[in-house]
Design an enzyme around this catalytic site. Structure first.
Site, PDB file in Angstrom:
ATOM      1  N   ARG A  68       0.850  -1.182   0.000  1.00 44.70           N
ATOM      2  CA  ARG A  68       0.000   0.000   0.000  1.00 44.70           C
ATOM      3  C   ARG A  68       0.890   1.236   0.000  1.00 44.70           C
ATOM      4  O   ARG A  68       1.905   1.293   0.701  1.00 44.70           O
ATOM      5  CB  ARG A  68      -0.907   0.022   1.244  1.00 44.70           C
ATOM      6  N   HIS A  93       0.128  -0.167 -10.320  1.00 42.46           N
ATOM      7  CA  HIS A  93      -0.708  -1.026  -9.490  1.00 42.46           C
ATOM      8  C   HIS A  93      -1.071  -2.312 -10.239  1.00 42.46           C
ATOM      9  O   HIS A  93      -2.245  -2.698 -10.350  1.00 42.46           O
ATOM     10  CB  HIS A  93      -1.974  -0.296  -9.051  1.00 42.46           C
TER      11      HIS A  93
END
Length: 309
Positions: free
Chosen positions: A224, A272
């Site tokens: 994250r 991502h």
């Protein structure tokens, strides 16, 4: 008839509708799957945080919310959610993460960039160390972190891992607590971040902890974005204390044009893509969990609201 609401972005509906129908049939579940069930008649909800549901209050009959994504920080703080929440633990997502992490660890271990980018006629001699001479540390030993730790150890790397509480991964050295965190940071020639995002892990890698890494260490973050203090990391990269950062996740996504990470010579940005939920395998996870609930068993992968994951 079991009524299941698909409460995710409409763009996901076409990808998931077929695999979910197949998975429910394989589990012999009589399911009415739709995006528009009457809230008062919904038995289970398949949920993504960027979907249409913000208020869970009208779903008075709903027995569980089944997350489509591994991360749950976008829902755990919702005060209207009072029923069980299960996060996605998907074999396809896990395998994808193992492949991405191993690929980038091997890239930095072998020094591939020097050869890929440096084809300028210079004959660069010197082999890298063998994997057992390279120390890799992993922060986060959940399903993804443990799978990556085992895969890297299987390639021969000297792997150690850290988690907030005690974990046993057999021959892989594990540590926990603040002292354990310092130990794994000080040994890490390559550091992989696979922690969940909670209030306890936000900005975990700040200037003080980055300074614990060996000079020239490589940071790999598919976990994250907010696990890292960005200003502290950029300063450490500028000074050469961190040799390189390969970053797949960011505080703001997509990463804005002009963000300093884009142009930094010691940063690799990937969009991502370290891993993602695959509809076929995720559908099987959801169907199996609904089968468990229908049989009176506890759901797999229940989220602990206090810990945040």
């Amino acid at each position: 008839m079991i009524r299941v609401l698909f409460a995710a972005p409409q763009a996901e509906w076409e990808a998931y509708r077929g695999p979910l129908a197949c998975a429910f049939e394989a589990e012999q579940l009589d399911v009415a799957l739709a995006c528009d069930h009457d809230p008062a008649e919904v038995d289970y909800m398949i949920y993504a945080p960027d979907g249409p549901v913000r208020d869970f209050t009208p779903y008075t009959r709903c027995r569980a919310v089944l997350g489509l994504w591994a991360g749950v920080e976008g829902i755990t703080g919702n005060p209207t959610l009072k029923i069980p929440l299960a996060r996605m633990v998907d074999e396809g997502l896990t395998q994808g993460m193992v492949e991405w992490v191993c690929g980038h660890v091997l890239r930095h271990h072998l020094g591939l960039d020097a050869h890929i980018k440096g084809q300028d006629g210079t004959w660069r001699k010197g082999a890298p160390p063998l994997a057992w001479d390279r120390r890799v540390s992993i922060l986060g030993l959940g399903v993804l972190g443990a799978a990556c730790a085992r895969a890297l150890a299987g390639l021969g790397f000297d792997v150690a891992g850290w988690s907030r509480g005690p974990k046993d991964l057999g021959v892989i050295g594990t540590r926990h607590g603040e002292d354990g965190l310092e130990d794994v940071l000080r040994r890490a020639e390559i550091l992989v971040l696979l922690l969940p995002l909670t209030e306890a892990t936000r900005d975990l890698l700040d200037a003080r902890r980055l300074a614990m890494l060996p000079r020239g260490a490589v940071l790999v973050n598919p976990g994250r974005g907010p696990l890292i203090d960005d200003a502290a990391l950029l300063a450490a990269l500028d000074e050469g204390r961190i040799g390189h950062a390969t970053l797949d996740v960011f505080r703001t996504e997509p990463l804005p044009e002009g963000d300093p990470y884009w142009a930094h010579p010691r940063v690799t940005v990937t969009p991502h893509i370290a891993s993602e939920t695959r509809p076929a395998s995720a559908a099987r996870v959801i169907a199996r969990n609904i089968r468990r609930a229908q049989g009176g068993q506890e759901l797999h992968h229940l989220v602990d609201r206090e810990s945040g994951y």
